[in-house]
Design a protein around this motif. Structure first.
Motif, PDB file in Angstrom:
ATOM      1  N   SER A  41       0.780  -1.257   0.011  1.00 27.04           N
ATOM      2  CA  SER A  41      -0.183   0.003  -0.027  1.00 27.04           C
ATOM      3  C   SER A  41       0.806   1.232   0.003  1.00 27.04           C
ATOM      4  O   SER A  41       0.725   2.137  -0.956  1.00 27.04           O
ATOM      5  N   ARG A  42       1.633   1.574   0.911  1.00 28.33           N
ATOM      6  CA  ARG A  42       2.252   2.779   1.064  1.00 28.33           C
ATOM      7  C   ARG A  42       3.429   2.915  -0.123  1.00 28.33           C
ATOM      8  O   ARG A  42       3.181   4.248  -0.455  1.00 28.33           O
ATOM      9  N   LEU A  43       4.262   2.038  -0.601  1.00 28.94           N
ATOM     10  CA  LEU A  43       5.069   2.441  -1.457  1.00 28.94           C
ATOM     11  C   LEU A  43       4.363   2.381  -2.938  1.00 28.94           C
ATOM     12  O   LEU A  43       4.834   3.464  -3.420  1.00 28.94           O
ATOM     13  N   PRO A  44       3.560   1.440  -3.136  1.00 27.70           N
ATOM     14  CA  PRO A  44       2.826   1.846  -4.334  1.00 27.70           C
ATOM     15  C   PRO A  44       1.991   3.295  -4.611  1.00 27.70           C
ATOM     16  O   PRO A  44       1.982   4.019  -5.416  1.00 27.70           O
ATOM     17  N   ARG A  45       1.359   3.738  -3.209  1.00 31.19           N
ATOM     18  CA  ARG A  45       0.915   5.108  -3.233  1.00 31.19           C
ATOM     19  C   ARG A  45       1.760   5.914  -3.504  1.00 31.19           C
ATOM     20  O   ARG A  45       1.379   6.880  -4.256  1.00 31.19           O
ATOM     21  N   THR A  46       2.819   5.892  -2.866  1.00 28.97           N
ATOM     22  CA  THR A  46       3.821   7.178  -3.014  1.00 28.97           C
ATOM     23  C   THR A  46       4.425   7.212  -4.442  1.00 28.97           C
ATOM     24  O   THR A  46       4.453   8.189  -5.014  1.00 28.97           O
ATOM     25  N   LEU A  47       4.688   6.106  -5.026  1.00 23.48           N
ATOM     26  CA  LEU A  47       4.994   5.847  -6.395  1.00 23.48           C
ATOM     27  C   LEU A  47       4.129   6.546  -7.508  1.00 23.48           C
ATOM     28  O   LEU A  47       4.199   7.292  -8.081  1.00 23.48           O
ATOM     29  N   ALA A  48       2.648   6.111  -7.044  1.00 23.05           N
ATOM     30  CA  ALA A  48       1.659   6.493  -7.917  1.00 23.05           C
ATOM     31  C   ALA A  48       1.595   8.313  -7.748  1.00 23.05           C
ATOM     32  O   ALA A  48       1.218   8.992  -8.645  1.00 23.05           O
ATOM     33  N   LEU A  49       1.725   8.804  -6.666  1.00 17.16           N
ATOM     34  CA  LEU A  49       1.719  10.203  -6.354  1.00 17.16           C
ATOM     35  C   LEU A  49       2.821  10.831  -7.303  1.00 17.16           C
ATOM     36  O   LEU A  49       2.341  11.591  -7.861  1.00 17.16           O
ATOM     37  N   MET A  50       4.009  10.185  -7.419  1.00 14.43           N
ATOM     38  CA  MET A  50       5.059  10.830  -8.036  1.00 14.43           C
ATOM     39  C   MET A  50       4.777  10.772  -9.440  1.00 14.43           C
ATOM     40  O   MET A  50       5.235  11.689 -10.142  1.00 14.43           O
ATOM     41  N   ALA A 269       5.745  15.971  -8.926  1.00  8.10           N
ATOM     42  CA  ALA A 269       5.927  14.970  -8.019  1.00  8.10           C
ATOM     43  C   ALA A 269       5.994  15.524  -6.724  1.00  8.10           C
ATOM     44  O   ALA A 269       5.017  14.978  -5.755  1.00  8.10           O
ATOM     45  N   GLY A 270       6.701  16.419  -6.440  1.00  9.87           N
ATOM     46  CA  GLY A 270       6.726  16.987  -4.847  1.00  9.87           C
ATOM     47  C   GLY A 270       5.623  17.619  -4.466  1.00  9.87           C
ATOM     48  O   GLY A 270       5.053  17.471  -3.154  1.00  9.87           O
ATOM     49  N   LEU A 271       5.018  18.518  -5.336  1.00  8.21           N
ATOM     50  CA  LEU A 271       3.585  19.041  -5.078  1.00  8.21           C
ATOM     51  C   LEU A 271       2.480  18.180  -4.436  1.00  8.21           C
ATOM     52  O   LEU A 271       1.818  18.355  -3.632  1.00  8.21           O
ATOM     53  N   VAL A 272       2.306  17.127  -5.445  1.00 11.67           N
ATOM     54  CA  VAL A 272       1.379  16.136  -5.187  1.00 11.67           C
ATOM     55  C   VAL A 272       1.610  15.266  -3.930  1.00 11.67           C
ATOM     56  O   VAL A 272       0.578  15.012  -3.175  1.00 11.67           O
ATOM     57  N   LEU A 273       2.746  15.090  -3.556  1.00 10.14           N
ATOM     58  CA  LEU A 273       3.251  14.405  -2.428  1.00 10.14           C
ATOM     59  C   LEU A 273       2.965  15.321  -1.270  1.00 10.14           C
ATOM     60  O   LEU A 273       2.267  14.744  -0.216  1.00 10.14           O
ATOM     61  N   ALA A 274       3.214  16.397  -1.284  1.00 10.17           N
ATOM     62  CA  ALA A 274       2.882  17.302  -0.102  1.00 10.17           C
ATOM     63  C   ALA A 274       1.276  17.494  -0.051  1.00 10.17           C
ATOM     64  O   ALA A 274       0.780  17.505   1.186  1.00 10.17           O
ATOM     65  N   CYS A 275       0.855  17.667  -1.041  1.00  8.27           N
ATOM     66  CA  CYS A 275      -0.970  17.768  -1.044  1.00  8.27           C
ATOM     67  C   CYS A 275      -1.305  16.396  -0.171  1.00  8.27           C
ATOM     68  O   CYS A 275      -2.301  16.674   0.422  1.00  8.27           O
ATOM     69  N   ASP A 276      -1.012  15.466  -0.774  1.00 11.87           N
ATOM     70  CA  ASP A 276      -1.286  14.010  -0.085  1.00 11.87           C
ATOM     71  C   ASP A 276      -1.243  13.846   1.214  1.00 11.87           C
ATOM     72  O   ASP A 276      -2.034  13.411   2.192  1.00 11.87           O
ATOM     73  N   ILE A 277       0.219  14.255   2.088  1.00 13.44           N
ATOM     74  CA  ILE A 277       0.312  14.461   3.297  1.00 13.44           C
ATOM     75  C   ILE A 277      -0.497  15.306   3.966  1.00 13.44           C
ATOM     76  O   ILE A 277      -0.975  14.988   5.123  1.00 13.44           O
ATOM     77  N   VAL A 278      -0.889  16.550   3.395  1.00  6.29           N
ATOM     78  CA  VAL A 278      -1.667  17.555   3.948  1.00  6.29           C
ATOM     79  C   VAL A 278      -3.140  16.790   4.153  1.00  6.29           C
ATOM     80  O   VAL A 278      -3.659  17.053   5.063  1.00  6.29           O
ATOM     81  N   GLY A 279      -3.528  16.288   3.055  1.00  8.01           N
ATOM     82  CA  GLY A 279      -4.815  15.691   2.935  1.00  8.01           C
ATOM     83  C   GLY A 279      -4.943  14.567   4.123  1.00  8.01           C
ATOM     84  O   GLY A 279      -6.010  14.157   4.516  1.00  8.01           O
ATOM     85  N   GLU A 287      -9.356  11.002   5.451  1.00  5.25           N
ATOM     86  CA  GLU A 287      -8.695  11.674   4.396  1.00  5.25           C
ATOM     87  C   GLU A 287      -9.286  12.718   3.550  1.00  5.25           C
ATOM     88  O   GLU A 287     -10.524  12.367   3.312  1.00  5.25           O
ATOM     89  N   VAL A 288      -8.531  13.709   3.274  1.00  7.28           N
ATOM     90  CA  VAL A 288      -8.979  14.634   2.133  1.00  7.28           C
ATOM     91  C   VAL A 288      -8.329  14.148   0.861  1.00  7.28           C
ATOM     92  O   VAL A 288      -7.287  14.174   0.548  1.00  7.28           O
ATOM     93  N   PRO A 289      -9.045  13.930  -0.332  1.00 13.89           N
ATOM     94  CA  PRO A 289      -8.409  13.579  -1.536  1.00 13.89           C
ATOM     95  C   PRO A 289      -7.420  14.626  -1.962  1.00 13.89           C
ATOM     96  O   PRO A 289      -7.683  15.786  -1.624  1.00 13.89           O
ATOM     97  N   VAL A 290      -6.456  14.174  -2.681  1.00 14.92           N
ATOM     98  CA  VAL A 290      -5.400  14.855  -3.286  1.00 14.92           C
ATOM     99  C   VAL A 290      -6.138  16.216  -4.153  1.00 14.92           C
ATOM    100  O   VAL A 290      -5.746  17.227  -4.322  1.00 14.92           O
ATOM    101  N   GLY A 291      -6.986  15.642  -5.009  1.00 12.39           N
ATOM    102  CA  GLY A 291      -7.603  16.580  -6.143  1.00 12.39           C
ATOM    103  C   GLY A 291      -8.213  17.692  -5.214  1.00 12.39           C
ATOM    104  O   GLY A 291      -8.334  18.896  -5.825  1.00 12.39           O
ATOM    105  N   THR A 292      -8.955  17.645  -4.093  1.00  8.44           N
ATOM    106  CA  THR A 292      -9.402  18.594  -3.446  1.00  8.44           C
ATOM    107  C   THR A 292      -8.509  19.649  -2.836  1.00  8.44           C
ATOM    108  O   THR A 292      -8.707  20.783  -2.873  1.00  8.44           O
ATOM    109  N   VAL A 293      -7.506  18.999  -2.242  1.00  8.66           N
ATOM    110  CA  VAL A 293      -6.212  19.903  -1.606  1.00  8.66           C
ATOM    111  C   VAL A 293      -5.721  20.714  -2.900  1.00  8.66           C
ATOM    112  O   VAL A 293      -5.290  21.761  -2.492  1.00  8.66           O
ATOM    113  N   MET A 294      -5.368  20.187  -3.709  1.00 10.95           N
ATOM    114  CA  MET A 294      -4.940  20.666  -5.019  1.00 10.95           C
ATOM    115  C   MET A 294      -5.833  21.582  -5.731  1.00 10.95           C
ATOM    116  O   MET A 294      -5.258  22.757  -6.197  1.00 10.95           O
ATOM    117  N   GLY A 295      -7.042  21.120  -5.906  1.00  9.72           N
ATOM    118  CA  GLY A 295      -7.991  22.083  -6.242  1.00  9.72           C
ATOM    119  C   GLY A 295      -8.173  23.601  -5.543  1.00  9.72           C
ATOM    120  O   GLY A 295      -8.099  24.739  -6.321  1.00  9.72           O
TER     121      GLY A 295
END
Length: 314
Positions: A41-50, A269-279, A287-295
């Motif tokens: 879960s964690r590693l695939p998710r991080t790779l997907a974010l990047m 990649a870094g911005l999406v990682l940061a948004c995911d961590i915040v979410g 969790e708050v979806p990355v799309g919402t935070v980035m929006g």
């Protein structure tokens, strides 16, 4: 090269934080559940974010060169909405298709939607640069309305919401690997970066220097459409990412894509990682979806860019 060397450690740090952030415990145990959680879960998710962040950021840069406008990206040109329409049509026409097949449908509709957007720009007198994103948002609204009507008619509204939410909470090993296609296309974009830089100067200049303008435009459309389709099919759309990152990088490093594309990809990649961590931390354990935070972030930056362009024009 210096910006790249500075950005890489920051992204690696964010990736490490992403791996160790979450509700599940990674503490060592005899049954190996902590390691299983990381691998599955964690590693695939991080790779997907990047991968998603890098691909969408580069796609936004290419679209801005093709349209010669800094306010264009997949979510402001109807590309994302067209990809969602393709996913919906795939579910209706061939519901048994694997994700890769649905992605192919989404690629075709995203390609058609983006090409239509560029054709509209050629035929509409653009007295202001602000007309370009306005046309894209209107086109996206029309496509989204058609998609919503069809989804409502066939009781697929929940699926449609998943394609547009940008949610990485369901990413597991075996469910994100399509995003590596976006990484391969990012490498293709870098290999042809000089051509896209010339395209951004205008069709007349591109033809005068001997560049095959039409072929480069088709290549750019293909890259943008395939990257957008892979992201939409895998995790849903992340709005404004392809607008925020290229504009910030362009303000600091200029418009030579051979120089800026690596920084754009790493920063995305870094911005999406940061948004995911915040979410994941704002309302933990939910969790708050990355799309919402980035929006939220992207819309604020978008408004700032619009207002600053207007003040300079005045």
């Amino acid at each position: 090269m210096r910006p790249v060397l500075f950005a890489i450690p920051v992204v690696l740090l964010l990736a490490a934080v992403s791996v160790f952030t979450g509700v599940g415990s990674l503490a060592a145990s005899d049954d190996g559940r902590g390691w299983l959680l990381v691998v599955e879960s964690r590693l695939p998710r991080t790779l997907a974010l990047m991968l998603a962040g890098a691909g969408l950021a580069v796609s936004g840069t290419i679209m801005q060169m093709l349209a010669r406008n800094s306010f264009v990206e997949p979510s402001t040109a109807g590309t994302a909405e067209s990809a969602a329409l393709g996913m919906l049509l795939a579910m209706l026409i061939a519901p048994g298709l694997p994700v890769a097949g649905k992605m192919a449908f989404a690629t075709l509709t995203a390609l058609a939607g983006t090409a239509l957007f560029l054709q509209i720009l050629r035929r509409v007198p653009l007295r202001s640069a602000l007309m370009v994103p306005l046309i894209g948002l209107m086109l996206g609204g029309v496509v989204n309305a058609v998609t919503t009507f069809i989804a409502y008619r066939y009781d697929l509204m929940q699926s449609m919401g998943a394609w547009m939410s940008g949610d990485f909470s369901v990413v597991l090993r075996g469910r994100y690997e399509l995003l590596w296609i976006g990484f391969a296309l990012t490498l293709v974009a870098y290999a042809t970066a000089a051509r896209f830089t010339v395209i951004g100067m205008g069709e007349a200049i591109a033809r005068n220097v001997g560049l095959d303008y039409d072929k480069v435009v088709i290549l750019g459309l293909a890259i943008v459409s395939m990257v957008t389709a892979t992201v939409v099919a895998t995790v849903g759309m992340i709005p404004f990412l392809g607008l925020v990152v290229p504009n910030i990088v362009s303000l600091t490093l200029g418009d030579n894509l051979r120089r800026t594309l690596p920084v754009v990809a790493i920063s995305g990649a870094g911005l999406v990682l940061a948004c995911d961590i915040v979410g994941r931390m704002v309302i933990a354990p939910y969790e708050v979806p990355v799309g919402t935070v980035m929006g939220v972030i992207g819309s604020l930056v978008f408004l700032y860019l619009l207002l600053s362009r207007r003040s300079h024009a005045g």
